[in-house]
Write a protein that holds these residues in place. Sequence first.
Motif, mmCIF file in Angstrom:
data_model
loop_
_atom_site.group_PDB
_atom_site.id
_atom_site.type_symbol
_atom_site.label_atom_id
_atom_site.label_comp_id
_atom_site.label_asym_id
_atom_site.label_seq_id
_atom_site.Cartn_x
_atom_site.Cartn_y
_atom_site.Cartn_z
ATOM 1 N N PRO A 6 91.288 23.622 36.202
ATOM 2 C CA PRO A 6 90.834 22.268 35.850
ATOM 3 C C PRO A 6 91.821 21.519 34.952
ATOM 4 C CG PRO A 6 89.050 23.847 35.622
ATOM 5 C CD PRO A 6 90.286 24.638 35.820
ATOM 6 N N THR A 7 92.400 22.232 33.995
ATOM 7 C CA THR A 7 93.340 21.582 33.089
ATOM 8 C C THR A 7 94.620 21.176 33.814
ATOM 9 O OG1 THR A 7 92.464 22.879 31.246
ATOM 10 C CG2 THR A 7 94.568 21.783 30.897
ATOM 11 N N MET A 8 95.064 21.997 34.760
ATOM 12 C CA MET A 8 96.252 21.638 35.547
ATOM 13 C C MET A 8 95.988 20.374 36.370
ATOM 14 S SD MET A 8 98.594 23.700 34.681
ATOM 15 C CE MET A 8 99.863 23.434 35.921
ATOM 16 N N LEU A 9 94.761 20.223 36.877
ATOM 17 C CA LEU A 9 94.404 19.004 37.605
ATOM 18 C C LEU A 9 94.424 17.785 36.676
ATOM 19 C CD1 LEU A 9 91.511 20.181 39.951
ATOM 20 C CD2 LEU A 9 93.731 19.266 40.651
ATOM 21 N N THR A 10 94.005 17.995 35.438
ATOM 22 C CA THR A 10 94.047 16.900 34.468
ATOM 23 C C THR A 10 95.487 16.509 34.181
ATOM 24 O OG1 THR A 10 92.008 17.741 33.468
ATOM 25 C CG2 THR A 10 93.271 16.143 32.189
ATOM 26 N N TRP A 11 96.360 17.514 34.029
ATOM 27 C CA TRP A 11 97.794 17.216 33.839
ATOM 28 C C TRP A 11 98.357 16.478 35.049
ATOM 29 C CZ3 TRP A 11 99.944 16.904 29.445
ATOM 30 C CH2 TRP A 11 99.659 17.791 28.392
ATOM 31 N N LEU A 12 97.908 16.875 36.253
ATOM 32 C CA LEU A 12 98.360 16.189 37.466
ATOM 33 C C LEU A 12 97.969 14.722 37.414
ATOM 34 C CD1 LEU A 12 99.490 16.100 40.373
ATOM 35 C CD2 LEU A 12 97.223 16.828 41.169
ATOM 36 N N ARG A 13 96.751 14.434 36.953
ATOM 37 C CA ARG A 13 96.300 13.048 36.847
ATOM 38 C C ARG A 13 97.213 12.248 35.921
ATOM 39 N NH1 ARG A 13 91.620 14.184 35.947
ATOM 40 N NH2 ARG A 13 90.909 13.570 33.888
ATOM 41 N N ILE A 14 97.614 12.856 34.830
ATOM 42 C CA ILE A 14 98.519 12.177 33.901
ATOM 43 C C ILE A 14 99.877 11.942 34.558
ATOM 44 C CG2 ILE A 14 99.789 12.442 31.724
ATOM 45 C CD1 ILE A 14 97.318 13.913 30.633
ATOM 46 N N LEU A 15 100.367 12.926 35.307
ATOM 47 C CA LEU A 15 101.672 12.801 35.972
ATOM 48 C C LEU A 15 101.658 11.762 37.090
ATOM 49 C CD1 LEU A 15 102.707 16.567 36.159
ATOM 50 C CD2 LEU A 15 103.684 14.798 34.674
#
Length: 198
Positions: A6-15
Amino acid sequence: MICNVPTMLTWLRILLIPIFVGAFYWPENLRTLGEMPSHQVNVFATAVFIIAALTDWLDGYLARYLKQTSSFGAFLDPVADKLMVAAALIVLVEFDRVGAIVSLIIIGREIAISALREWMAGEGQRSSVGVAMIGKVKTAVQMLAIVLLLYWNDIDLGALGIFKTKDVGHVLIVVAAFLTLLSMAYYLRAAMPKMKQK
């Protein structure tokens, strides 16, 4: 945990934020600042924004399903959401698709309520200003409005006529701004008992 799914998906959203913003300013696509972006640029930016928005739902779902909730994820998720919305609104203001006042209302509310939640969390009262239904409705209307304003071009529905995305988007973003003020009043009212003690 910083590196769960889930946190990696959040980082993806930021990227994805600089990608959809950058689409409007890429030299080959954009030409000189001030011209209206081409339909292809609008479609690409809208698609990237939608993907980013979907990761917001997906990371929350996976965090619960995989039991991978974390304090860091709970912190990062709203930060990513607010960065995404603020970036989109700033671009829309730049291309005269939304008014500066409406954008200031929405962005200002996000900052104010985030600060309120942090303060209430420090007081052990974060649940008092948890996400309410009016906040969820506001977010849904706001995201749909941003998608339509990013897309901008009318959609030919054949026998059903022409769907005026910009007109519907303008109406929805004003509704979102109204709901923004309403939801802010709701959260402030919920926090008022604690404020009066200080």
